[in-house]
Motif scaffolding. Structure first.
Motif, PDB file in Angstrom:
ATOM      1  N   GLN A  51      50.383  40.173  14.094  1.00 33.23           N
ATOM      2  CA  GLN A  51      51.849  40.336  14.139  1.00 33.23           C
ATOM      3  C   GLN A  51      52.414  39.626  15.369  1.00 33.23           C
ATOM      4  OE1 GLN A  51      53.918  41.632  11.943  1.00 33.23           O
ATOM      5  NE2 GLN A  51      55.727  41.425  13.207  1.00 33.23           N
ATOM      6  N   ARG A  52      53.462  38.822  15.203  1.00 37.68           N
ATOM      7  CA  ARG A  52      54.015  38.075  16.337  1.00 37.68           C
ATOM      8  C   ARG A  52      55.421  38.530  16.754  1.00 37.68           C
ATOM      9  NH1 ARG A  52      49.755  35.665  16.926  1.00 37.68           N
ATOM     10  NH2 ARG A  52      49.986  36.522  19.003  1.00 37.68           N
ATOM     11  N   ALA A  53      56.233  38.978  15.772  1.00 35.58           N
ATOM     12  CA  ALA A  53      57.641  39.292  16.041  1.00 35.58           C
ATOM     13  C   ALA A  53      57.825  40.782  16.320  1.00 35.58           C
ATOM     14  CB  ALA A  53      58.503  38.863  14.858  1.00 35.58           C
ATOM     15  N   PHE A  54      58.427  41.098  17.467  1.00 30.16           N
ATOM     16  CA  PHE A  54      58.623  42.484  17.876  1.00 30.16           C
ATOM     17  C   PHE A  54      60.076  42.737  18.254  1.00 30.16           C
ATOM     18  CE2 PHE A  54      54.172  41.591  18.365  1.00 30.16           C
ATOM     19  CZ  PHE A  54      53.569  42.740  17.881  1.00 30.16           C
ATOM     20  N   GLY A  55      60.575  43.915  17.886  1.00 30.95           N
ATOM     21  CA  GLY A  55      61.958  44.283  18.150  1.00 30.95           C
ATOM     22  C   GLY A  55      62.053  45.349  19.223  1.00 30.95           C
ATOM     23  N   GLU A  56      62.951  45.139  20.175  1.00 30.63           N
ATOM     24  CA  GLU A  56      63.178  46.101  21.251  1.00 30.63           C
ATOM     25  C   GLU A  56      64.664  46.444  21.335  1.00 30.63           C
ATOM     26  OE1 GLU A  56      61.090  47.667  23.310  1.00 30.63           O
ATOM     27  OE2 GLU A  56      59.247  46.733  22.574  1.00 30.63           O
ATOM     28  N   ASN A  57      64.969  47.696  21.729  1.00 32.47           N
ATOM     29  CA  ASN A  57      66.350  48.165  21.793  1.00 32.47           C
ATOM     30  C   ASN A  57      66.914  48.301  23.199  1.00 32.47           C
ATOM     31  OD1 ASN A  57      65.554  48.986  19.099  1.00 32.47           O
ATOM     32  ND2 ASN A  57      67.497  50.107  19.087  1.00 32.47           N
ATOM     33  N   GLY A  80      69.044  46.106  19.941  1.00 34.51           N
ATOM     34  CA  GLY A  80      69.887  47.223  20.361  1.00 34.51           C
ATOM     35  C   GLY A  80      71.287  46.761  20.746  1.00 34.51           C
ATOM     36  N   PRO A  81      72.154  47.720  21.047  1.00 35.74           N
ATOM     37  CA  PRO A  81      73.482  47.370  21.549  1.00 35.74           C
ATOM     38  C   PRO A  81      73.361  46.752  22.944  1.00 35.74           C
ATOM     39  CG  PRO A  81      73.174  49.757  21.572  1.00 35.74           C
ATOM     40  CD  PRO A  81      71.949  49.169  20.937  1.00 35.74           C
ATOM     41  N   LEU A  82      74.214  45.788  23.232  1.00 32.11           N
ATOM     42  CA  LEU A  82      74.071  45.032  24.478  1.00 32.11           C
ATOM     43  C   LEU A  82      75.343  45.114  25.303  1.00 32.11           C
ATOM     44  CD1 LEU A  82      72.345  43.135  26.187  1.00 32.11           C
ATOM     45  CD2 LEU A  82      72.980  41.257  24.650  1.00 32.11           C
ATOM     46  N   GLN A  83      75.193  45.558  26.564  1.00 32.35           N
ATOM     47  CA  GLN A  83      76.333  45.612  27.483  1.00 32.35           C
ATOM     48  C   GLN A  83      76.410  44.306  28.257  1.00 32.35           C
ATOM     49  OE1 GLN A  83      75.114  48.954  29.766  1.00 32.35           O
ATOM     50  NE2 GLN A  83      75.602  50.431  28.151  1.00 32.35           N
ATOM     51  N   SER A  84      77.629  43.966  28.685  1.00 30.94           N
ATOM     52  CA  SER A  84      77.825  42.645  29.283  1.00 30.94           C
ATOM     53  C   SER A  84      77.052  42.469  30.590  1.00 30.94           C
ATOM     54  CB  SER A  84      79.307  42.355  29.478  1.00 30.94           C
ATOM     55  OG  SER A  84      79.888  43.344  30.283  1.00 30.94           O
ATOM     56  N   ASN A  85      76.791  43.559  31.325  1.00 37.62           N
ATOM     57  CA  ASN A  85      76.055  43.387  32.584  1.00 37.62           C
ATOM     58  C   ASN A  85      74.552  43.173  32.373  1.00 37.62           C
ATOM     59  OD1 ASN A  85      75.625  45.991  31.714  1.00 37.62           O
ATOM     60  ND2 ASN A  85      75.637  46.893  33.759  1.00 37.62           N
ATOM     61  N   THR A  87      73.396  40.968  29.785  1.00 39.81           N
ATOM     62  CA  THR A  87      73.190  39.821  28.908  1.00 39.81           C
ATOM     63  C   THR A  87      72.218  38.796  29.488  1.00 39.81           C
ATOM     64  OG1 THR A  87      75.196  38.863  29.836  1.00 39.81           O
ATOM     65  CG2 THR A  87      75.395  39.917  27.669  1.00 39.81           C
ATOM     66  N   ARG A  88      72.225  38.642  30.827  1.00 36.05           N
ATOM     67  CA  ARG A  88      71.396  37.580  31.412  1.00 36.05           C
ATOM     68  C   ARG A  88      69.901  37.802  31.132  1.00 36.05           C
ATOM     69  NH1 ARG A  88      72.555  33.574  34.754  1.00 36.05           N
ATOM     70  NH2 ARG A  88      74.536  34.452  35.417  1.00 36.05           N
ATOM     71  N   THR A  89      69.459  39.047  31.283  1.00 38.52           N
ATOM     72  CA  THR A  89      68.052  39.357  31.015  1.00 38.52           C
ATOM     73  C   THR A  89      67.692  38.995  29.576  1.00 38.52           C
ATOM     74  OG1 THR A  89      68.225  41.190  32.568  1.00 38.52           O
ATOM     75  CG2 THR A  89      66.332  41.200  31.101  1.00 38.52           C
ATOM     76  N   VAL A  90      68.546  39.388  28.653  1.00 36.36           N
ATOM     77  CA  VAL A  90      68.275  39.128  27.238  1.00 36.36           C
ATOM     78  C   VAL A  90      68.321  37.632  26.939  1.00 36.36           C
ATOM     79  CG1 VAL A  90      69.149  39.517  24.897  1.00 36.36           C
ATOM     80  CG2 VAL A  90      69.035  41.413  26.511  1.00 36.36           C
ATOM     81  N   ALA A  91      69.300  36.935  27.522  1.00 38.02           N
ATOM     82  CA  ALA A  91      69.426  35.487  27.295  1.00 38.02           C
ATOM     83  C   ALA A  91      68.200  34.734  27.797  1.00 38.02           C
ATOM     84  CB  ALA A  91      70.685  34.950  27.977  1.00 38.02           C
ATOM     85  N   THR A  92      67.549  35.304  28.813  1.00 38.21           N
ATOM     86  CA  THR A  92      66.390  34.652  29.419  1.00 38.21           C
ATOM     87  C   THR A  92      65.095  34.932  28.655  1.00 38.21           C
ATOM     88  OG1 THR A  92      67.476  34.952  31.552  1.00 38.21           O
ATOM     89  CG2 THR A  92      65.150  34.377  31.610  1.00 38.21           C
ATOM     90  N   ILE A  93      65.001  36.144  28.084  1.00 39.34           N
ATOM     91  CA  ILE A  93      63.731  36.577  27.494  1.00 39.34           C
ATOM     92  C   ILE A  93      63.686  36.441  25.973  1.00 39.34           C
ATOM     93  CG2 ILE A  93      62.251  38.584  27.084  1.00 39.34           C
ATOM     94  CD1 ILE A  93      63.230  39.664  29.807  1.00 39.34           C
ATOM     95  N   ALA A  94      64.788  36.818  25.312  1.00 37.02           N
ATOM     96  CA  ALA A  94      64.731  37.013  23.859  1.00 37.02           C
ATOM     97  C   ALA A  94      64.739  35.689  23.092  1.00 37.02           C
ATOM     98  CB  ALA A  94      65.896  37.886  23.405  1.00 37.02           C
ATOM     99  N   ASP A  95      64.139  35.740  21.897  1.00 35.53           N
ATOM    100  CA  ASP A  95      64.237  34.634  20.957  1.00 35.53           C
ATOM    101  C   ASP A  95      65.370  34.885  19.959  1.00 35.53           C
ATOM    102  OD1 ASP A  95      61.699  33.073  21.670  1.00 35.53           O
ATOM    103  OD2 ASP A  95      60.943  35.101  21.402  1.00 35.53           O
ATOM    104  N   TRP A  96      65.647  36.167  19.742  1.00 34.72           N
ATOM    105  CA  TRP A  96      66.683  36.580  18.799  1.00 34.72           C
ATOM    106  C   TRP A  96      67.493  37.742  19.380  1.00 34.72           C
ATOM    107  CZ3 TRP A  96      67.365  35.538  13.307  1.00 34.72           C
ATOM    108  CH2 TRP A  96      66.483  34.580  12.790  1.00 34.72           C
ATOM    109  N   VAL A  97      68.778  37.807  19.005  1.00 36.70           N
ATOM    110  CA  VAL A  97      69.610  38.983  19.237  1.00 36.70           C
ATOM    111  C   VAL A  97      70.234  39.361  17.892  1.00 36.70           C
ATOM    112  CG1 VAL A  97      71.734  39.835  20.317  1.00 36.70           C
ATOM    113  CG2 VAL A  97      70.094  38.518  21.669  1.00 36.70           C
ATOM    114  N   HIS A  98      70.038  40.623  17.479  1.00 37.12           N
ATOM    115  CA  HIS A  98      70.471  41.013  16.126  1.00 37.12           C
ATOM    116  C   HIS A  98      71.812  41.715  16.060  1.00 37.12           C
ATOM    117  CE1 HIS A  98      66.567  40.692  13.689  1.00 37.12           C
ATOM    118  NE2 HIS A  98      66.290  40.169  14.863  1.00 37.12           N
ATOM    119  N   ALA A  99      72.225  42.373  17.135  1.00 36.08           N
ATOM    120  CA  ALA A  99      73.368  43.281  17.023  1.00 36.08           C
ATOM    121  C   ALA A  99      74.609  42.752  17.736  1.00 36.08           C
ATOM    122  CB  ALA A  99      72.989  44.661  17.551  1.00 36.08           C
ATOM    123  N   LEU A 100      74.873  41.482  17.582  1.00 39.91           N
ATOM    124  CA  LEU A 100      76.018  40.880  18.242  1.00 39.91           C
ATOM    125  C   LEU A 100      77.289  41.272  17.493  1.00 39.91           C
ATOM    126  CD1 LEU A 100      76.326  39.016  20.650  1.00 39.91           C
ATOM    127  CD2 LEU A 100      76.015  37.069  19.143  1.00 39.91           C
TER     128      LEU A 100
END
Ligand SMILES: *Cc1c(COP(=O)(O)O)cnc(C)c1O
Length: 232
Positions: A51-57, A80-85, A87-100
């Motif tokens: 398994q390669r794809a993993f989802g975190e909230n 998961g839901p994303l607060q504006s403060n 976003t940088r961590t997610v933009a740096t790490i994630a390949d996908w964001v689902h709940a925009l």
């Protein structure tokens, strides 16, 4: 072989069976393993089963696991839901964001996406149950949001996502998924090259696949029951 391999295999069998029953070509539905609240070692075991794809909230948890599992080829999906403060961590790490569901968050993710990475894959979350008003945009606002997101260079709009209220039976489960599919087809008709319908969880993946899901997000059926927790 570990126990997670068996559970992963069973989840894949459910997916394959639903594909075949509902006239979907085999292999068109991707399995996203939702690993929120699970230790990194569980992800390691699932990686060992292919398994390669993993989802975190939770952002903190995503960041910690990404460090622990660096260089193992994990494809990270922030669901998961994303607060504006944060976003940088997610933009740096994630390949996908689902709940925009807000343009402001999309703009921040785009601006903060590191230039050496490919654009962040995103799905717009739609509120199709009309009940849980705190997350997801309403279907009427989807075209304008899609238009705005499509113009952001750091993002690649892939599709739509929904978390409907639990339905009591198969037909009731299908209804909100059908509604999401309608929004999806409308956006495609408007020229958006979308290929992802992120819908279906442990209890309703068959209904989601019947309505055209291309990615099911499965936690409990793979990793077992979760201990309830909040953002830490
Ligand atoms: C927790 C979660 C899932 C997985 O739910 P299960 O019922 O455990 O399969 C899927 N999607 C989202 C957005 C979640 O938060």
């Amino acid at each position: 072989m570990n126990m997670l391999c068996d559970r992963l295999r069973m989840a894949k069998e459910r997916i394959a069976e639903a594909e075949s029953r509902h006239g979907r070509p085999a292999g068109t539905v991707t399995l996203l393993a939702v690993s929120k609240t699970r230790p990194a070692d569980d992800i390691r075991m699932a990686l060992d089963c292919g398994q390669r794809a993993f989802g975190e909230n939770y952002v903190q948890e995503l960041a910690a696991k990404a460090i622990e599992l660096e260089d193992l080829g994990v494809e990270w999906h922030f669901i998961g839901p994303l607060q504006s403060n944060k976003t940088r961590t997610v933009a740096t790490i994630a390949d996908w964001v689902h709940a925009l569901d807000r343009i402001k968050i999309a703009e921040r993710l785009s601006a903060q996406r590191p230039a050496h990475l490919s654009p962040l894959n995103v799905c717009i979350q739609i509120n199709v149950s009309g009940e849980d008003t705190k997350s997801g945009t309403c279907p009427e606002k989807a075209p304008a949001l899609a238009e705005a997101i499509a113009s952001l260079p750091g993002l690649r709009l892939r599709g739509l996502m929904a978390i409907p209220a639990p339905g009591n039976d198969f037909d009731e489960q299908r209804r909100p998924f059908a509604a999401l599919r309608t929004v999806f087809e409308d956006l495609r008709a408007r020229g958006h090259a979308l290929d992802t319908l992120s819908m279906g969880m442990s209890d309703d993946l068959e209904a989601a696949i019947a309505e055209g899901s291309t990615m099911v997000r499965i936690g409990t059926a793979i990793f077992g029951e979760r201990v309830v927790r909040g953002e830490g």
